[in-house]
Design a protein around this motif. Structure first.
Motif, short mmCIF file in Angstrom:
data_model
loop_
_atom_site.label_atom_id
_atom_site.label_comp_id
_atom_site.label_asym_id
_atom_site.label_seq_id
_atom_site.Cartn_x
_atom_site.Cartn_y
_atom_site.Cartn_z
N GLY A 67 -6.34 -2.35 -3.10
CA GLY A 67 -5.81 -3.55 -2.12
C GLY A 67 -7.22 -4.25 -2.04
O GLY A 67 -7.06 -5.73 -2.12
N PRO A 72 -0.74 -0.69 3.27
CA PRO A 72 0.51 -0.87 3.69
C PRO A 72 1.02 -1.18 5.01
O PRO A 72 0.55 -0.85 5.66
CB PRO A 72 0.96 0.44 3.03
N GLN A 73 1.97 -2.09 4.92
CA GLN A 73 2.66 -2.54 5.83
C GLN A 73 4.12 -2.35 6.11
O GLN A 73 4.71 -2.41 5.07
CB GLN A 73 2.33 -4.28 5.89
N GLU A 102 8.58 -0.80 3.21
CA GLU A 102 7.17 -0.92 3.31
C GLU A 102 6.71 -1.81 2.40
O GLU A 102 7.15 -2.07 0.97
CB GLU A 102 6.34 0.32 3.16
N LEU A 103 5.68 -2.83 2.65
CA LEU A 103 5.16 -3.63 1.91
C LEU A 103 3.87 -3.10 1.11
O LEU A 103 2.78 -2.51 2.08
CB LEU A 103 4.65 -4.92 2.53
N PRO A 104 3.92 -2.77 -0.24
CA PRO A 104 2.54 -1.82 -0.82
C PRO A 104 1.29 -2.67 -0.64
O PRO A 104 1.18 -3.86 -0.67
CB PRO A 104 3.20 -1.70 -2.18
N ALA A 105 0.37 -1.78 -0.72
CA ALA A 105 -1.20 -2.38 -0.61
C ALA A 105 -1.27 -3.13 -2.10
O ALA A 105 -0.82 -2.62 -3.10
CB ALA A 105 -2.18 -1.24 -0.37
N TYR A 133 10.12 -9.05 -0.77
CA TYR A 133 9.66 -8.47 0.46
C TYR A 133 9.76 -9.62 1.66
O TYR A 133 8.97 -9.48 2.70
CB TYR A 133 8.09 -8.25 0.39
#
Length: 218
Positions: A56, A165-166, A181-184, A205
Motif C-alpha cells: 500500500g 486497511p480501513q 474493510e477497505l483494503p490497503a 467502497y
C-alpha cells in the motif's frame, strides 16, 4: 544530475536494499529527503516499501513519483508489480457509470487534455488568422480555457492511497458500525469532513473512513 553526496546516499540505500536492511534504507532516505529530488525520493521509498512487502505504501510513493514526473522503465515495472500484488485491477474494477467517468477523467488528465488543448489552439489559430475574425478568436480562447480548466480541476481532486486497511462506516462517527474493510493499496477519491473522509470512488467502497491510514497524492 544529482551531486556526488546524493549519489553516495543513493548507493548506500541500494546496498542496504540488497542486504534487505529495509529499516536503515528508509532511515537513510528520510534523513536525506531535502537533498534528493522529490520524484526520485518517492521512487526509492516505493521500491524499499515494496521490498518490505508493504505494498500500500509502495504504491503511494510510486504513484507520487509518477505524478512528479519521475517516470522510467524501472519505476513502471515496480508499480506494475506492486499493483499486481495488491490486485488493484480486481479491487478497483468499475461497477457503476460513475467509476467509468472518474477513471476516464483521470486517464484524460495524464496528458491527453493538455495535448488536446495545444492541438486545438494551434489548429484554431490557423483558422482564425485566415478568417481574421475577432469572434472566432474569442470562441477559440474560451474553448481552450475550458479544456485547461477541466484538466486543472481533475488534477485537483483529493486522491489518496490506502496505506493500511480501513473500516468503512455508514456515517462520519464512531456510533456507526463498520460495514466492511477497505483494503490497503486502493486508490480512492474522498472528500474531507473533519477527521473523516467520504469515499466517492471506487463506488463499491462508498462510505466513511477515518483520515488515518491514507496517503494523499499531491
Amino acid at each position: 544530475m544529482e551531486d556526488t553526496t546524493i549519489e553516495d546516499t543513493l548507493k548506500t540505500v541500494e546496498a542496504l536494499y540488497v542486504q534487505k536492511d529495509y529499516a536503515n534504507a528508509l532511515k537513510t532516505l528520510e534523513a536525506n529527503k531535502s537533498k534528493i529530488s522529490s520524484g526520485l525520493w518517492h521512487y526509492n521509498m516505493g521500491t524499499v516499501y515494496a521490498g518490505m512487502r508493504e505494498f500500500g505504501k509502495a504504491r503511494f510513493h510510486l504513484l507520487q513519483a509518477e505524478r512528479e514526473g519521475f517516470i522510467s522503465k524501472e519505476s513502471e515495472q515496480n508499480l506494475e508489480l506492486v499493483e499486481k500484488e495488491l490486485e488493484t485491477t480486481r479491487l478497483e474494477k468499475p461497477l457503476a457509470w460513475s467509476d467509468y467517468a472518474v477513471r476516464g477523467a483521470m486517464i484524460a488528465s495524464e496528458g491527453i487534455l493538455s495535448t488536446l488543448a495545444l492541438f486545438v489552439l494551434i489548429a484554431g489559430m490557423v483558422g482564425v488568422l485566415k478568417k481574421k475574425s475577432l469572434s472566432a478568436f474569442a470562441a477559440l480562447t474560451v474553448f481552450v480555457l475550458l479544456i485547461v480548466g477541466l484538466d486543472f480541476w481533475i488534477n485537483s481532486w483529493p486522491l489518496a492511497v490506502v496505506s493500511a486497511p480501513q473500516g468503512i462506516q455508514d456515517g462520519p462517527s464512531a456510533i456507526f458500525p463498520t460495514r466492511e474493510e477497505l483494503p490497503a493499496g486502493v486508490l480512492v477519491l474522498a472528500t474531507h469532513q473533519g477527521e473523516w473522509r467520504k469515499i466517492l470512488y471506487p463506488s463499491r467502497y462508498q462510505g466513511w473512513i477515518k483520515n488515518t491510514g491514507l496517503e494523499e497524492l499531491k
